[in-house]
Design an enzyme around this catalytic site. Structure first.
Site, PDB file in Angstrom:
ATOM      1  N   SER A  17      -4.708  -5.429   4.336  1.00 28.27           N
ATOM      2  CA  SER A  17      -4.257  -6.748   4.754  1.00 28.27           C
ATOM      3  C   SER A  17      -4.554  -6.977   6.229  1.00 28.27           C
ATOM      4  O   SER A  17      -4.020  -6.284   7.100  1.00 28.27           O
ATOM      5  CB  SER A  17      -2.755  -6.891   4.516  1.00 28.27           C
ATOM      6  N   HIS A  42      -7.940  -8.225   2.366  1.00 27.57           N
ATOM      7  CA  HIS A  42      -6.861  -9.118   1.947  1.00 27.57           C
ATOM      8  C   HIS A  42      -6.487 -10.048   3.090  1.00 27.57           C
ATOM      9  O   HIS A  42      -6.172  -9.600   4.197  1.00 27.57           O
ATOM     10  CB  HIS A  42      -5.647  -8.294   1.524  1.00 27.57           C
ATOM     11  N   ASP A  44      -3.896 -12.964   4.173  1.00 30.77           N
ATOM     12  CA  ASP A  44      -2.608 -13.593   3.875  1.00 30.77           C
ATOM     13  C   ASP A  44      -2.532 -14.964   4.519  1.00 30.77           C
ATOM     14  O   ASP A  44      -2.492 -15.077   5.744  1.00 30.77           O
ATOM     15  CB  ASP A  44      -1.465 -12.719   4.388  1.00 30.77           C
ATOM     16  N   MET A  46      -0.339 -18.228   5.031  1.00 27.80           N
ATOM     17  CA  MET A  46       1.060 -18.683   4.942  1.00 27.80           C
ATOM     18  C   MET A  46       1.208 -20.012   5.670  1.00 27.80           C
ATOM     19  O   MET A  46       0.644 -20.198   6.752  1.00 27.80           O
ATOM     20  CB  MET A  46       1.999 -17.648   5.550  1.00 27.80           C
ATOM     21  N   HIS A  75      -5.074 -14.699  -0.315  1.00 32.11           N
ATOM     22  CA  HIS A  75      -3.763 -14.892  -0.949  1.00 32.11           C
ATOM     23  C   HIS A  75      -3.091 -16.122  -0.364  1.00 32.11           C
ATOM     24  O   HIS A  75      -2.626 -16.118   0.783  1.00 32.11           O
ATOM     25  CB  HIS A  75      -2.921 -13.627  -0.707  1.00 32.11           C
ATOM     26  N   MET A  77      -0.238 -18.195   0.090  1.00 38.18           N
ATOM     27  CA  MET A  77       1.221 -18.308   0.041  1.00 38.18           C
ATOM     28  C   MET A  77       1.600 -19.662   0.619  1.00 38.18           C
ATOM     29  O   MET A  77       2.208 -19.767   1.685  1.00 38.18           O
ATOM     30  CB  MET A  77       1.863 -17.152   0.808  1.00 38.18           C
ATOM     31  N   MET A 146       4.127  -9.079  -6.193  1.00 36.03           N
ATOM     32  CA  MET A 146       4.712  -8.869  -4.875  1.00 36.03           C
ATOM     33  C   MET A 146       5.864  -7.871  -4.976  1.00 36.03           C
ATOM     34  O   MET A 146       6.796  -8.063  -5.765  1.00 36.03           O
ATOM     35  CB  MET A 146       5.233 -10.195  -4.302  1.00 36.03           C
ATOM     36  N   ASP A 184       1.252  -5.725  -3.838  1.00 37.02           N
ATOM     37  CA  ASP A 184       1.285  -6.014  -2.405  1.00 37.02           C
ATOM     38  C   ASP A 184       2.728  -5.963  -1.913  1.00 37.02           C
ATOM     39  O   ASP A 184       3.588  -6.699  -2.404  1.00 37.02           O
ATOM     40  CB  ASP A 184       0.700  -7.407  -2.161  1.00 37.02           C
TER      41      ASP A 184
END
Length: 227
Positions: A17, A42, A44, A46, A75, A77, A146, A184
């Protein structure tokens, strides 16, 4: 070709990540983690609404895309993934995972991601039962479980998520679907065995890779050596 469908179904894959990397030296960090044996990278994403944190957007992906041939395991989110599928795909995402709990219709998001030329994953928060994703399994390429509440890195692995991983592994196998099962949250050399024994095939690890005291290569080797 950067396509998760080209990854072997057997054997462990590690998707470090980037959230745990040194953002002041991203290009070097990405080069180092690639040499260390990362299978994917990865990312993330957000929005400060779906989860209580803000991270990176399409401009960051666009800026690092030229320096890496790793699959960008992105990913989302975010509350409304439909609004951003095209932007992230155009910025260089190869794969987009969105949350089943987001505000958009899952089938509409899947269709949009396919249309953008990316592979598709769906993620489940800890409170969401594994059965909730069953209707969508034939339409996707990856399931992300998750094992922490999404929003911040460095959290502790939730051992009570192990039965969910196992249940999804069994369902995927029963249907004989070529779906990768990713985990994750709190994954390190001490918790990885529980996830792998339950059936995880892709491990997301941030702090445990980018900030390991023995370096990234040793960290990835130890994660992969658990099975």
């Amino acid at each position: 070709m950067r396509d998760i469908r080209c990854l072997a179904q057997n054997g462990l894959k590690v998707s470090p990540s980037l959230l745990a990397a040194d953002f002041g030296d991203l290009n070097r960090q990405i080069a180092e983690v690639t040499t260390a044996g990362a299978d994917l990278l990865h990312l993330d994403i957000m929005d400060g609404h779906f989860v209580p944190n803000l991270t990176m957007g399409p401009p960051v992906l666009k800026s690092i895309r030229p320096c890496s041939e790793l699959i960008f395991d992105t990913h989302l989110m975010i509350a409304e993934p439909l609004k951003y599928v095209t932007a992230f795909a155009e910025a260089g995402a190869d794969h987009l995972t969105f949350h089943l709990e987001s505000e958009n219709d899952p089938l509409a998001v899947i269709k949009a991601i396919r249309a953008a030329g990316c592979t598709v994953g769906i993620s489940l928060k800890p409170a969401t039962p594994p059965e909730a994703i069953h209707p969508y399994l034939p339409e996707i390429d990856l399931v992300l479980v998750m094992t922490v509440e999404p929003g911040f890195g460095g959290q502790s692995f939730m051992a009570n998520m192990v039965p969910k991983i196992r249940a999804l592994r069994e369902r995927i196998d029963d249907l004989a679907l070529p779906i990768l099962l990713e985990v994750d949250g709190g994954i390190d050399e001490h918790t990885v065995s529980a996830a792998v024994d339950a059936g995880a095939g892709v491990l997301v690890a941030g702090t445990a890779v980018f900030r390991h005291p023995d370096g990234m290569k040793a960290a990835i080797a130890r994660l992969k050596g658990q099975k």
